[in-house]
Design a protein around this motif. Structure first.
Motif, short mmCIF file in Angstrom:
data_model
loop_
_atom_site.label_atom_id
_atom_site.label_comp_id
_atom_site.label_asym_id
_atom_site.label_seq_id
_atom_site.Cartn_x
_atom_site.Cartn_y
_atom_site.Cartn_z
N LEU A 117 -5.50 -0.23 3.33
CA LEU A 117 -4.76 0.97 2.65
C LEU A 117 -5.07 2.28 3.66
CD1 LEU A 117 -3.61 2.41 0.08
CD2 LEU A 117 -6.07 2.80 -0.44
N TYR A 134 -9.52 -4.59 2.26
CA TYR A 134 -8.26 -4.10 1.47
C TYR A 134 -8.26 -2.44 1.58
CZ TYR A 134 -6.48 -8.60 0.10
OH TYR A 134 -6.00 -9.86 0.25
N ILE A 171 -2.69 0.45 -4.53
CA ILE A 171 -2.44 -0.79 -3.85
C ILE A 171 -2.04 -1.63 -5.06
CG2 ILE A 171 -3.70 -2.83 -2.57
CD1 ILE A 171 -6.04 -1.21 -2.06
N ALA A 194 -3.17 7.34 -4.09
CA ALA A 194 -2.96 6.18 -3.36
C ALA A 194 -2.90 4.99 -4.37
CB ALA A 194 -4.08 6.24 -2.32
N TYR A 205 0.80 -1.16 0.07
CA TYR A 205 -0.09 0.04 -0.09
C TYR A 205 0.82 1.18 0.04
CZ TYR A 205 -3.08 -3.46 2.07
OH TYR A 205 -3.59 -4.99 1.92
#
Length: 304
Positions: free
Chosen positions: A297, A293, A196, A194, A181
């Motif tokens: 994050l 998930y 993942i 951001a 992350y």
């Protein structure tokens, strides 16, 4: 079937009410709002029969299911109230910004043998379902971008990025073996970008949001052994198979809400209510994994 609807704001009016109004031959819709003027205006506009500003009356009206389109902060309490009353729930994403609440509510739904479905419309969008069919995926890149940082990290990842996380998880064909992350924020806590990174045995998947992209875009690309396939803004699919390029889209008269998966999501919810088959469990698992998930994050941001 009697089905209730609450939270008659912008998203509901644009994405859900046009579909619901076309289903009145099969569904007895009941509408609730605390805002009497808005409710009366919508009732007059669409010719609704069943409207109320009395929540207790709404809850006890005999509805078998509810569509909740209220602000996220209200979701947990409302979902629990309806599930406790034996009423199936369809709720806008996210179920909650707190993963413990998400888990608790799905456990309650399972305990009562009720449907709790999260409105992840993109996994039902026709062009994304075409991407799902691609075999031997090697790289998935799912991006939702904006022009400038606006609000705090928690809101953006749970309200906006969560769609791309869910789409990526839908497209993956193997169990996730590893996830990492990254969150970059402004000094005052607004999201800049951001990401993942998911890894399975054969596939790498990158899910990202960039709030400094200079444009509003949403793209999902799959690169595999047979070619590269890209969906842009849910409306165009470009297939590049060994240099042969084919572009697919929709006709001018195709319903926009069907293009974006809203109609399919509503139809699925109603169908699952009728059949109560194994998809009840699948819907819960999909929602839990996606929220898990996104929460991971956000927790990585807090820890760093």
């Amino acid at each position: 079937m009697k089905i209730g609807v609450m939270g008659l704001g912008n998203i509901c009016q644009k994405a859900y009410l046009p579909i619901m109004n076309n289903m009145r031959a099969d569904i007895d819709w009941h509408f609730y709002s605390r805002q009497e003027e808005k409710l009366k205006a919508l009732q007059q506009q669409f010719g609704w029969q069943n409207v109320t500003t009395d929540f207790d009356q709404f809850l006890s009206s005999g509805i078998e299911a509810i569509f909740i389109h209220t602000p996220t902060a209200t979701h947990s309490e409302l979902i629990k109230q309806f599930l406790t009353a034996g009423i199936h729930v369809f709720v806008d994403k996210p179920v909650s910004e707190e993963f413990d609440d998400v888990q608790e509510l799905h456990d309650l739904a399972a305990e009562k043998n009720l449907v709790l479905m999260t409105g992840f419309n993109r996994r039902y969008a026709p062009l994304n379902t075409e991407l799902k069919k691609v075999a031997d995926k090697r790289l998935i890149i799912a991006q939702k971008n904006r022009m400038q940082p606006k609000t705090d990290v928690k809101f953006e990842v749970f309200d906006m990025m969560i769609h791309m996380v869910d789409t990526t998880l839908y497209l993956l064909d193997e169990p996730i073996e590893e996830a990492s992350y990254e969150v970059v924020a402004t000094e005052d806590g607004r999201l800049r970008r951001a990401m993942i990174l998911f890894k399975t045995e054969n596939t790498t998947a990158i899910t990202s949001t960039n709030m400094e992209a200079g444009a509003h875009t949403e793209t999902v690309e799959i690169q595999g052994l047979t070619g590269t396939y890209t969906v842009s803004n849910l409306s165009e699919l470009v297939k590049n198979e060994r240099g042969t390029v084919q572009i697919e889209g929709f006709g001018d008269w195709e319903n926009t809400l069907a293009k974006r998966g809203f109609k399919q999501a509503i139809d699925l919810f109603v169908d699952v209510l009728k059949t109560q088959d194994k998809r009840v469990v699948e819907l819960a698992e999909q929602s839990l994994v996606t929220h898990y998930y996104v929460n991971k994050l956000y927790q990585s941001y807090l820890e760093n």
